[in-house]
Design an enzyme around this catalytic site. Sequence first.
Site, short mmCIF file in Angstrom:
data_model
loop_
_atom_site.label_atom_id
_atom_site.label_comp_id
_atom_site.label_asym_id
_atom_site.label_seq_id
_atom_site.Cartn_x
_atom_site.Cartn_y
_atom_site.Cartn_z
N PRO A 9 0.79 -1.23 0.00
CA PRO A 9 0.00 0.00 0.00
C PRO A 9 0.83 1.28 0.00
CG PRO A 9 -0.14 -1.12 2.12
CD PRO A 9 0.51 -2.07 1.17
N ASN A 10 0.33 2.22 -0.76
CA ASN A 10 0.88 3.59 -0.87
C ASN A 10 2.18 3.68 -1.66
OD1 ASN A 10 -1.20 4.87 0.75
ND2 ASN A 10 -0.31 3.77 2.47
N ARG A 17 4.53 10.87 -2.10
CA ARG A 17 4.44 10.68 -0.63
C ARG A 17 5.80 10.91 0.04
NH1 ARG A 17 4.72 4.33 1.16
NH2 ARG A 17 4.15 5.26 3.14
N TYR A 22 11.14 8.75 1.17
CA TYR A 22 11.09 7.75 0.10
C TYR A 22 11.67 8.22 -1.23
CZ TYR A 22 7.92 5.67 3.51
OH TYR A 22 7.38 5.16 4.67
N ASN A 74 8.09 -5.52 -0.96
CA ASN A 74 8.01 -4.42 0.00
C ASN A 74 6.55 -4.37 0.45
OD1 ASN A 74 7.87 -2.11 1.47
ND2 ASN A 74 9.03 -0.84 0.03
N ALA A 77 3.18 -0.83 4.84
CA ALA A 77 2.65 -0.85 6.22
C ALA A 77 2.19 -2.25 6.65
CB ALA A 77 1.50 0.15 6.34
N GLU A 98 12.72 -9.36 1.59
CA GLU A 98 11.96 -8.20 2.10
C GLU A 98 12.78 -6.93 1.85
OE1 GLU A 98 11.86 -8.26 6.37
OE2 GLU A 98 10.49 -6.56 6.53
N HIS A 100 12.76 -2.56 2.18
CA HIS A 100 12.16 -1.28 2.58
C HIS A 100 13.04 -0.16 2.06
CE1 HIS A 100 9.27 -3.32 5.04
NE2 HIS A 100 10.25 -4.06 5.49
N ARG A 107 13.17 4.22 12.62
CA ARG A 107 11.92 4.97 12.63
C ARG A 107 11.08 4.60 13.87
NH1 ARG A 107 9.31 4.88 6.87
NH2 ARG A 107 8.02 6.48 7.89
C1 DQA Z 1 8.26 1.09 3.85
C2 DQA Z 1 8.33 1.31 5.37
C3 DQA Z 1 6.99 1.06 6.00
O1 DQA Z 1 7.08 1.25 7.42
C4 DQA Z 1 5.95 2.03 5.46
O2 DQA Z 1 4.68 1.76 6.01
C5 DQA Z 1 5.92 2.05 3.97
C6 DQA Z 1 7.16 1.94 3.22
C7 DQA Z 1 9.58 1.43 3.14
O3 DQA Z 1 9.73 1.07 1.98
O4 DQA Z 1 10.45 2.08 3.74
O5 DQA Z 1 4.87 2.24 3.38
O6 DQA Z 1 7.99 -0.27 3.61
#
Ligand code: DQA
Length: 144
Positions: A9-10, A17, A22, A74, A77, A98, A100, A107
């Site tokens: 998501p997002n 964003r 990011y 990835n 959240a 995985e 990020h 964080r």
């Molecule tokens: C994320 C880190 C997550 O905590 C966050 O909710 C994201 C992006 C990252 O790529 O750093 O949406 O996965």
Amino acid sequence: MNILVINGPNLNMLGIREPALYGTGTYAALCEKITAYCAQKGVAVSFYQSNHEGCLIDRIQESYSDGTDGIVINPAAYTHTSIALLDAVKAVGIPTVEVHISKVEEREDFRQVSYIRQACIATITGKGFDGYLEAIDTLMEKKL
Ligand code: DQA
């Protein structure tokens, strides 16, 4: 070798964003960068992004029978909330890395939990878009 890159998501909002966290590159730019890298490495790549947990689970399940050799994910959240995504990765048994973009370990406390991590062969954080390329290298090193 067929790699599936899944973004949660997002991440379709990359470039818009929180650019301080990011970066300014878009989701399309991320996919282009990975595509170019995979072409150079002789790896086939496909992409999936969804804002919906069940859709992400469905796509992971499909990878069991669509010839996917490795997954880069990835979960955004859902990393911090989803036992169902963990179970999906365990169910298909496909080597998964995985990723990020941000350095999650520096964080908020609620980002310190990753359910999916225990089903992954590696975790890469804080390397921006390059983290996805490192994940592909990690899967290739596994000689899938
Ligand atoms: C994320 C880190 C997550 O905590 C966050 O909710 C994201 C992006 C990252 O790529 O750093 O949406 O996965």
